[in-house]
Design an enzyme around this catalytic site. Structure first.
Site, short mmCIF file in Angstrom:
data_model
loop_
_atom_site.label_atom_id
_atom_site.label_comp_id
_atom_site.label_asym_id
_atom_site.label_seq_id
_atom_site.Cartn_x
_atom_site.Cartn_y
_atom_site.Cartn_z
N MET A 29 0.85 -1.20 0.00
CA MET A 29 0.00 0.00 0.00
C MET A 29 0.89 1.25 0.00
SD MET A 29 -3.41 -1.06 2.00
CE MET A 29 -2.87 -0.85 3.68
N HIS A 36 9.21 -3.00 3.78
CA HIS A 36 8.91 -3.19 2.35
C HIS A 36 10.19 -3.47 1.57
CE1 HIS A 36 5.53 -0.39 3.53
NE2 HIS A 36 4.87 -1.37 2.96
N LYS A 148 4.96 -9.64 9.85
CA LYS A 148 4.40 -8.77 10.89
C LYS A 148 2.87 -8.90 10.85
CE LYS A 148 3.48 -4.51 10.57
NZ LYS A 148 2.32 -3.78 11.04
N GLN A 152 -2.60 -12.20 8.12
CA GLN A 152 -2.76 -11.93 6.68
C GLN A 152 -1.95 -12.95 5.86
OE1 GLN A 152 -2.70 -7.95 4.66
NE2 GLN A 152 -0.59 -8.45 4.27
N SER A 185 3.99 1.43 8.52
CA SER A 185 3.71 2.76 7.97
C SER A 185 3.01 3.62 9.02
CB SER A 185 2.79 2.64 6.75
OG SER A 185 3.41 1.81 5.80
#
Ligand code: PAF
Length: 280
Positions: A29, A36, A148, A152, A185
């Protein structure tokens, strides 16, 4: 690097690759941090061609305010992607992925009932829907996800298996700041004092890990001890803090095999998650 925002052109890029070219995908995202970059670097070395997607997916946010506030910095992300050797940067907008009349969703049952699934209704349905769309558009051989977001990762792994996507789901270790805070983020919403307070979550998970390593097997006692540590920190509110089976995410009667210690907390209005997996 090609930057592509429409699906047809993205498919043409994919179709134009040579026959046995391996393709890696890092779905994101945006607002890249070191977490990332670790996914991108691993995907870069493991595949001939690397695609990264940047899309702040509105249907996985249960709160409009959280979606609106989600940090975005496209210029910087593009520069970093270029520097890391990304071949294709896929940056669709909302109308491209969810045109008017859009009405199809992908749902994984069971694994999504607990932890973040229980705390954020509809969240995983949004994640699995967008990830299936990306898998269909890009047909990656491998797709990379950070652990993390452990639930998911497990949910996407299950979806991939159940729906026969020809993609290997690669889970990558959580990247942490020097003091242990998991990269996210959302950390950028925290003041320096709140960052310090947020460490209570990491410390609580470490306390749980140590208890298991010392032979404790009662999930309720471990959960209580972890929560106690966070309750001492008035700036941090527990959303959930649980011991689960690391494979099927069930609530074990007794800790065995591989245990997941997972937590979500609020520091002011910022929600942070973290976890550790302990092998017995
Ligand atoms: O982990 C994320 O950043 C998102 O949930 C993902 C996998 C890119 C889907 O929007």
């Amino acid at each position: 690097m090609r930057e592509i925002s429409d699906i047809d052109r993205m498919r043409s890029w994919r179709d134009g690759l040579w026959a046995d070219c391996s393709v890696g995908l890092v779905p994101t995202m945006g607002h890249f941090h070191r977490g990332h970059l670790s996914l991108i670097r691993r995907a870069r070395v493991e595949n001939d061609q690397l695609a990264v997607s940047i899309f702040v997916n509105p249907i996985q946010f249960d709160q409009q305010e959280d979606y609106r506030k989600y940090p975005r910095d496209h210029q910087r992300d593009r520069q970093l992607a270029q520097r890391e050797g990304v071949n294709a940067l896929f940056t669709p907008d909302e109308a491209e992925l969810y045109p008017s009349g859009y009405s199809s969703y992908v749902e994984v049952e069971g694994l999504t009932d607990c932890l973040c699934g229980a705390a954020r209704p509809g969240h995983f349905r949004g994640v699995t829907t967008v990830v299936s769309k990306l898998f269909n558009i890009l047909r990656p051989h491998r797709a990379y996800f950070g652990k993390k977001d452990y639930q998911q990762y497990r949910v996407i792994q299950r979806m991939t298996r159940d729906l026969n996507f020809d993609t290997q789901v690669v889970g990558c270790p959580t990247v942490r700041e020097e003091n242990g805070l998991a990269m996210s983020s959302r950390n950028q919403h925290l003041t320096p004092g709140q960052r310090e307070a947020a460490l209570a979550l990491y410390r609580a998970l470490q306390r749980g890990r140590r208890m298991i390593e010392q032979g404790r097997r009662d999930p309720a006692a471990i959960e209580r001890a972890m929560r106690q540590l966070i309750d001492e920190q008035p700036q941090v509110q527990v959303d959930y803090l649980q011991v689960r089976d690391a494979v099927d995410l069930s609530h074990p009667g007794e800790v065995a095999g591989e245990a997941l210690l997972a937590g979500a907390v609020y520091v002011s209005s910022t929600r942070l998650i973290d976890n550790v997996v302990v092998k017995i």
